[in-house]
Design an enzyme around this catalytic site. Structure first.
Site, short mmCIF file in Angstrom:
data_model
loop_
_atom_site.label_atom_id
_atom_site.label_comp_id
_atom_site.label_asym_id
_atom_site.label_seq_id
_atom_site.Cartn_x
_atom_site.Cartn_y
_atom_site.Cartn_z
CD GLN A 116 -2.82 1.23 2.39
OE1 GLN A 116 -2.34 1.52 3.49
NE2 GLN A 116 -4.11 0.97 2.23
CB CYS A 151 -4.26 7.57 5.85
SG CYS A 151 -3.29 7.92 7.34
CG HIS A 176 -12.97 2.08 7.23
ND1 HIS A 176 -11.87 2.42 7.99
CD2 HIS A 176 -13.92 1.72 8.12
CE1 HIS A 176 -12.15 2.27 9.28
NE2 HIS A 176 -13.39 1.85 9.38
N GLY A 224 -14.85 -2.85 8.21
CA GLY A 224 -15.32 -2.19 9.42
C GLY A 224 -16.18 -3.08 10.29
#
Length: 550
Positions: free
Chosen positions: A261, A292, A361, A394
C-alpha cells in the site's frame, strides 16, 4: 575487511576487539534455545545473540548444524529486499523512470494547452474503451505497440497520438534480458489484458500501520488469511531509498497473495514510485491509501484528502495504472465529514480511471475508528461499483459479523485494524469465519500465539539485543489491542461487539486476567515471560491512541 587481527581505526575505534572482554560485559542470555539456530542450523548473530549459549562452542566459536543449514541453502524466505545497488541509484537520483516520465510529460503538455485530460481531446469514454480493448484504431493499427488513448478525464499522451514513438524492441534494448523473446517484450499490455485480481470471497488482512508487520502477517496466514498487504509506505521515502520504508515492502514466502500500500499526494511521486516497485519487487497488486485519517498525512494532501482533490486523485490513479503490470486497487472511506458521504460519487470514477478493485471503510475521516461502520451505505456502494469488485471494511469481530457483511452484496471483506478492530484483537478470527464457530480460546493457547510471534520477530529483526528490543516493542504494540479481547466463555451474550468496552473483570486463571489488563506494566510482564527482563529505565507508550474522534 576480512581481517580479524587488525582494526584500521586503531585507538579511535568505539568497539571492543577482544571476544572474551565482550562476553564479560555482555548482558546475560535470555534463554537456552536460539530460534535461528534451531530453525536454520546456524545463527548469523554469533556471540551477539542473546541466546548464544545454544550455539557457541570452544573459544566462542559459532557452531553450525551442517545438515539443517544445507536444507535452507539458496532458499529465499523473505523477498523484496532493498539492494545496496538500488539504494545507491535512488539516493543519487540515477534510477530511470521511463514510463512515468512519459506520462508526466503528457500531463504537463495537457496543462500548458489548457485542457483537462481526455475531455480536451474530445474522446468519449465509450469510444476509448472500444479503441483500447476491441479493435485497433484506423491509421494506428500498424504500430507494433498498441497505443492506449486517453479515457475521459485522462491527461493525454501526445507522443502516443502523434507518432508511433519507440517500439517495444527499442525500449527493451536498454535492458539486458536472457531467454526467448515473447509478446510481452514487444507489445505493451492494454488495460483489458492486465492480469486480473481474483480474490472475490477471500479473507483480506488489511494494511495495518505499525502492527501489520511481517511476523504478525505470518500469524494471520497461519489462522487462514487469504490475502495480505504490507504496511502503508510513503512514496517519497521509498523514492529516496530509505531502508526503514523499504522494510515495509518485505514479503514472506508463505504470503501467496500479497500487495503493498502506497501513500502520496501528487501524481509525479506516486507514478514514479509505482514504476520503481513494478521493476524491483514481487507483488500481486498495489493499493493506494485514500483512507488514512491522521492529520500528518491529511494536511499534506494525502490519504482522505485525495477524496476532495479529484483532479490529483484521477491523475494518480491513471498514472500508476499506466506504469504497473499488476492490478491497482484503492482503499477509501465514506467521506471526510461525518454526515456527508461522497464515496458513491467517487467509486464510478475510480472504475473509469482503471482501478481493478476498491475497498470501502464504512466510516468517515472525522469518525476515525469510533462508532459503528455504515454497512447499509457499503451495500449501496457495492451495487454502484459493479462490475468492479468492492470489499467492505469495518466492525468485523465474529463469523456472524462476516456472514452479515457478505449478505450485503460485497465481493469480500477486509479484516482490519485498530481501535478497536478484528485481526489485532483476535487473529484467530480468520479460523472462526472459515469454520463458522466461536472459538473459546484458552489463555495458554493465546500465550502460544505470542510465543510464535516472538520467534517470528527474532527471525525477522534479529536475536541480538537490538532485534530482541524491536520484537518487544512490536509485541507491546500488539498487546495494547489484544487486551480488548473478551473470552467467549465469559460473555453474557454472543458475539462480542467491536465498540464495547467491558468493565474490569477476573479471568478464569491468572494468565487470562493478566492478558485482559489495560495496564502497560502488565503488558511488560507478558513480554518478560517471552523475551526476558526489560532494560533498565524501560518505558512504553502505545503509538496509536484508542479515541481519535474529535
Amino acid at each position: 575487511k576480512g581481517c580479524a587481527e587488525k582494526c584500521y581505526f586503531g585507538p579511535r575505534c568505539r568497539f571492543l576487539h577482544d571476544v572474551g572482554e565482550y562476553m564479560a560485559v555482555k548482558p546475560a542470555d535470555l534463554g537456552p534455545s536460539c530460534v535461528l539456530f534451531k530453525t536454520f542450523g546456524k545463527c548469523i548473530y554469533g556471540v551477539t545473540c542473546r541466546f548464544a549459549q545454544a550455539h557457541l562452542g570452544d573459544g566462542y566459536r559459532n557452531v553450525v548444524n551442517t545438515d539443517l543449514a544445507k536444507q535452507w541453502e539458496g532458499k529465499s524466505l523473505v523477498r523484496n529486499n532493498l539492494s545496496k545497488d538500488l539504494q545507491h541509484q535512488l539516493r543519487k537520483r540515477k534510477f530511470i523512470f521511463k514510463k512515468a516520465d512519459e506520462y508526466l510529460r503528457g500531463l504537463a503538455k495537457s496543462h500548458r494547452n489548457g485542457g483537462k485530460g481526455g475531455k480536451a481531446m474530445g474522446h468519449s469514454t465509450e469510444e476509448q474503451e472500444v479503441s483500447n480493448c476491441m479493435a485497433p484504431q484506423e491509421g494506428l493499427g500498424d504500430s507494433p505497440e498498441c497505443p492506449v488513448l486517453p479515457e475521459q478525464g485522462e491527461d493525454p499522451k501526445p507522443e502516443a497520438l502523434q507518432s508511433p514513438g519507440p517500439t517495444g524492441g527499442e525500449e527493451a534494448s536498454s535492458i539486458k534480458t536472457v531467454g526467448p523473446v515473447t509478446d510481452e517484450d514487444i507489445i505493451k499490455l492494454r488495460s483489458c489484458e492486465k492480469r486480473k485480481l481474483e480474490i472475490q470471497g477471500k479473507l483480506y488482512l488489511a494494511p495495518l500501520t505499525t502492527c501489520g508487520n511481517l511476523p504478525f502477517r505470518r500469524i494471520c496466514k497461519r489462522f487462514g488469511a487469504d490475502v495480505t498487504c504490507g504496511e502503508m509506505a510513503v512514496c517519497t521515502n521509498l523514492l529516496q531509498g530509505q531502508s526503514s520504508e523499504w522494510a515495509l515492502l518485505k514479503r514472506h514466502h508463505t504470503e501467496d497473495i500479497f500487495g503493498v500500500q502506497l501513500e502520496g499526494a501528487f501524481p509525479d511521486t506516486m507514478t514514479k514510485c509505482a514504476e520503481l516497485l513494478n521493476q524491483t519487487i514481487e507483488v500481486d497488486f498495489v493499493d493506494i491509501n485514500v483512507g488514512c485519517p491522521i492529520d500528518l498525512v491529511y494536511k499534506k494532501g494525502g490519504g482522505c484528502a485525495l477524496m476532495t482533490r479529484s483532479n490529483k486523485f484521477e491523475q494518480i490513479v491513471r498514472g500508476m495504472n499506466s506504469v504497473l503490470d499488476v492490478p491497482l486497487t484503492v482503499k477509501i472511506r465514506t467521506g471526510v465529514q461525518e454526515k456527508i458521504n461522497v464515496a458513491h460519487k467517487i467509486i464510478p470514477k475510480i472504475r473509469e480511471w482503471g482501478a481493478s478493485m476498491v475497498t470501502l471503510h464504512g466510516r468517515s475521516r472525522e469518525q476515525r475508528y469510533t462508532r459503528g461502520a455504515d454497512w447499509d451505505y457499503i451495500a449501496e456502494c457495492a451495487k454502484i461499483a459493479s462490475p468492479m469488485p468492492l470489499f467492505g471494511n469495518g466492525d468485523i469481530l465474529s463469523y456472524e459479523d462476516a456472514n452479515r457483511a457478505m449478505q450485503m452484496g460485497v465481493s469480500g471483506i477486509m479484516i482490519a485494524r485498530q481501535v478497536p478492530v478484528g485481526a489485532l484483537i483476535k487473529p484467530w478470527l480468520f479460523t472462526e469465519i472459515k469454520e463458522q464457530r466461536h472459538w473459546d480460546i484458552s489463555s495458554n493457547e493465546r500465550l502460544d500465539i505470542l510465543k510464535d510471534f516472538t520467534n517470528y520477530g527474532l527471525e525477522h529483526w534479529g536475536s541480538d539485543t537490538q532485534g530482541v528490543e524491536k520484537t518487544r516493542k512490536f509485541l507491546l504494540e500488539w498487546l495494547s489491542f489484544l487486551c480488548r479481547y473478551i473470552p467467549v466463555g465469559l460473555l453474557e451474550y454472543l458475539p462480542q461487539k467491536i465498540n464495547e468496552r467491558p468493565p474490569y473483570y477476573m479471568g478464569r486463571d491468572y494468565l487470562e486476567t493478566l492478558m485482559a489488563s489495560q495496564n502497560v506494566d502488565d503488558w511488560i510482564k507478558i513480554s518478560e515471560l517471552l523475551l526476558g527482563p526489560v532494560p533498565t529505565s524501560f518505558t512504553f507508550l502505545p503509538k496509536h491512541k484508542a479515541n481519535s474522534y474529535r
